[in-house]
Design an enzyme around this catalytic site. Structure first.
Site, PDB file in Angstrom:
ATOM      1  N   LYS A  10       0.834  -1.212   0.000  1.00  0.00           N
ATOM      2  CA  LYS A  10       0.000   0.000   0.000  1.00  0.00           C
ATOM      3  C   LYS A  10       0.865   1.257   0.000  1.00  0.00           C
ATOM      4  CE  LYS A  10       0.354   2.230   4.185  1.00  0.00           C
ATOM      5  NZ  LYS A  10       1.713   1.859   4.481  1.00  0.00           N
ATOM      6  N   SER A 136       8.469 -11.825  -1.858  1.00  0.00           N
ATOM      7  CA  SER A 136       7.811 -10.520  -1.923  1.00  0.00           C
ATOM      8  C   SER A 136       8.485  -9.572  -2.910  1.00  0.00           C
ATOM      9  CB  SER A 136       7.803  -9.869  -0.528  1.00  0.00           C
ATOM     10  OG  SER A 136       7.008  -8.697  -0.543  1.00  0.00           O
ATOM     11  N   GLY A 143       7.637   1.476   4.489  1.00  0.00           N
ATOM     12  CA  GLY A 143       6.342   2.154   4.529  1.00  0.00           C
ATOM     13  C   GLY A 143       5.366   1.711   3.462  1.00  0.00           C
ATOM     14  N   LEU A 144       5.650   0.566   2.824  1.00  0.00           N
ATOM     15  CA  LEU A 144       4.767   0.084   1.754  1.00  0.00           C
ATOM     16  C   LEU A 144       3.875  -1.070   2.214  1.00  0.00           C
ATOM     17  CD1 LEU A 144       7.186   0.203  -1.334  1.00  0.00           C
ATOM     18  CD2 LEU A 144       5.582   1.948  -0.537  1.00  0.00           C
ATOM     19  N   SER A 146       4.593  -3.924   3.965  1.00  0.00           N
ATOM     20  CA  SER A 146       5.104  -5.282   3.741  1.00  0.00           C
ATOM     21  C   SER A 146       4.626  -6.255   4.815  1.00  0.00           C
ATOM     22  CB  SER A 146       6.632  -5.281   3.663  1.00  0.00           C
ATOM     23  OG  SER A 146       7.208  -4.750   4.847  1.00  0.00           O
ATOM     24  N   SER A 147       4.571  -5.821   6.074  1.00  0.00           N
ATOM     25  CA  SER A 147       4.149  -6.750   7.139  1.00  0.00           C
ATOM     26  C   SER A 147       2.668  -7.085   7.004  1.00  0.00           C
ATOM     27  CB  SER A 147       4.444  -6.166   8.525  1.00  0.00           C
ATOM     28  OG  SER A 147       3.648  -5.024   8.784  1.00  0.00           O
ATOM     29  N   GLU A 193      -0.836  -8.404  12.555  1.00  0.00           N
ATOM     30  CA  GLU A 193      -0.231  -7.060  12.552  1.00  0.00           C
ATOM     31  C   GLU A 193      -0.014  -6.539  13.975  1.00  0.00           C
ATOM     32  OE1 GLU A 193       0.059  -3.989   9.589  1.00  0.00           O
ATOM     33  OE2 GLU A 193       1.366  -5.688   9.945  1.00  0.00           O
ATOM     34  N   ASP A 204      -3.359  -0.707   6.977  1.00  0.00           N
ATOM     35  CA  ASP A 204      -2.506  -1.434   6.025  1.00  0.00           C
ATOM     36  C   ASP A 204      -3.115  -2.779   5.647  1.00  0.00           C
ATOM     37  OD1 ASP A 204      -0.859   0.714   6.460  1.00  0.00           O
ATOM     38  OD2 ASP A 204       0.951  -0.463   6.807  1.00  0.00           O
TER      39      ASP A 204
END
Length: 387
Positions: A10, A136, A143-144, A146-147, A193, A204
């Site tokens: 995201k 991935s 900040g994209l 990933s988690s 998360e 996210d």
């Protein structure tokens, strides 16, 4: 049996930081994914191990199912239809299993992800052997999301292996979950998360699960559908940042200059609302796409200026801004700032030559460049032989 899942990362298109102070923000999924493959051994394999293979990290975990069951026996039977928060007692028990893996010091930050994996796996599947492989497109800690993409894709694969979800397992190719199953999936991913981040907003994982574009304010999220193709150059500065410190810095500045920062937050709110209106509105022809792209570019530049007012830019971000401006392209930071990633709008009519030139110049600075479509499909799952 093999189940594969993929979940998108995201970006924040507008409104980061200001959203903490009551403004609207807009987030979108990107067509860069985390992939999870889940394979159960056949009865003849006589395998008693649960393996987690993080391919990109070159990190492999392997536990005896007997050992997991002995450590987490108090969990009892799996409870896939009841998303549950992992207690501190269980986290401590899982920590023993993680410590036994002797993770290299340089990769110790991945232990929270392994903890989330064990919680989600044992809660949804129980104590069964399997091999889970994760790859991935998304850089970690940039900040994209990933988690979240990891938690969403993992949960999608786990739930997809059960008979309780409504999926056509004979279908060839990627499948999306129905609304009620997607809601269940998203709630489980949020529990993962929470293990990784403590107190995440839930944004996210929601973007990764549902896809498209999400407008959010004061904890309320609303999915909106894009009516125009959007492509971004995402530049990863590779500069790490402390999100909590950056958020606290904006709050402190707001307390020192309440009237000025209140105006800044109000302006960001207006930008987010206008941006979502532009994206949602019908686009009848190429001319209107170009006009909309020009308006979006201006809004991105204004948002970036306001983020600079908040004090969350960084020399690496400014380098990206100067470089893209030479090519008359609009950019803004995305996420916490202080490093991390920068978005650059790539207009539909922009030539491939210009994209190549700007990418080359940014990579010469030591940055990583990714090109992504914005606002597509959320998490998907497939069965069988899709490569």
């Amino acid at each position: 049996m093999e189940v594969k899942a993929r979940a998108p990362g995201k970006i924040i298109l507008a409104g980061e930081h200001a959203v903490v102070h009551g403004s609207t923000a807009v987030a979108a999924c990107i067509d860069l994914y985390t992939y999870v493959s889940l394979r159960f051994p056949s009865d003849s394999d006589d395998d008693d191990t649960l393996k987690l293979l993080l391919k990109d990290m070159e990190l492999n975990f392997s536990w005896s199912v007997t050992r997991i069951k002995a450590t987490l026996s108090h969990l009892g039977s799996p409870f896939p239809s009841t998303p549950t928060t992992c207690s501190m007692e269980v986290i401590k028990s899982i920590a023993v299993l993680i410590d036994e893996q002797n993770i290299p010091e340089a990769k110790i930050g991945l232990s929270s992800g392994a903890t989330a994996f064990l919680w989600l796996y044992t809660s949804i599947i129980g104590f069964k052997p399997a091999t889970v492989v994760v790859t991935s497109d998304l850089p970690l800690g940039a900040g994209l999301g990933s988690s979240a993409a990891f938690c969403v894709s993992l949960t999608a694969a786990l739930l997809g292996s059960l008979n309780s979800v409504h999926l056509d397992k004979n279908h060839q190719g990627w499948l999306t979950y129905g609304e009620s199953d997607l809601d269940l999936l998203n709630k489980w991913a949020f529990e993962g998360e929470k293990i990784i981040h403590g107190k995440p907003s839930g944004l996210d994982n929601t973007v990764s699960a549902y896809g498209n574009i999400i407008k959010f304010r004061s904890g309320n999220m609303m999915c909106i559908k894009s009516n125009m193709p959007l492509k971004m150059l995402i530049t990863n500065t590779k500069v790490g940042r402390n999100t909590k410190a950056l958020v606290a810095g904006v709050s402190e500045r707001s307390m020192r200059h309440p009237d000025a920062l209140s105006s800044v937050f109000n302006a960001v709110d207006s930008i987010s609302k206008e941006l979502s209106t532009i994206i949602e509105s019908p686009t009848p022809d190429d001319l209107s796409i170009t006009e909309k792209e020009e308006r979006l570019a201006e809004l991105m530049e204004m948002n970036q200026g306001l983020l600079q007012c908040m004090g969350v830019s960084h020399s690496s971000i400014e380098t990206v801004l100067r470089t893209t401006l030479k090519f008359k392209l609009a950019s803004k930071l995305t996420g916490a700032g202080g490093g991390g990633c920068v978005l650059t709008l790539l207009p539909t009519l922009l030539s491939a030559t210009v994209v190549e030139k700007v990418t080359t110049e940014l990579e010469t600075c030591g940055f990583q460049c990714l090109i992504a479509g914005i606002g597509g499909t959320g998490v998907e799952v497939c069965f069988g032989g899709l490569s």
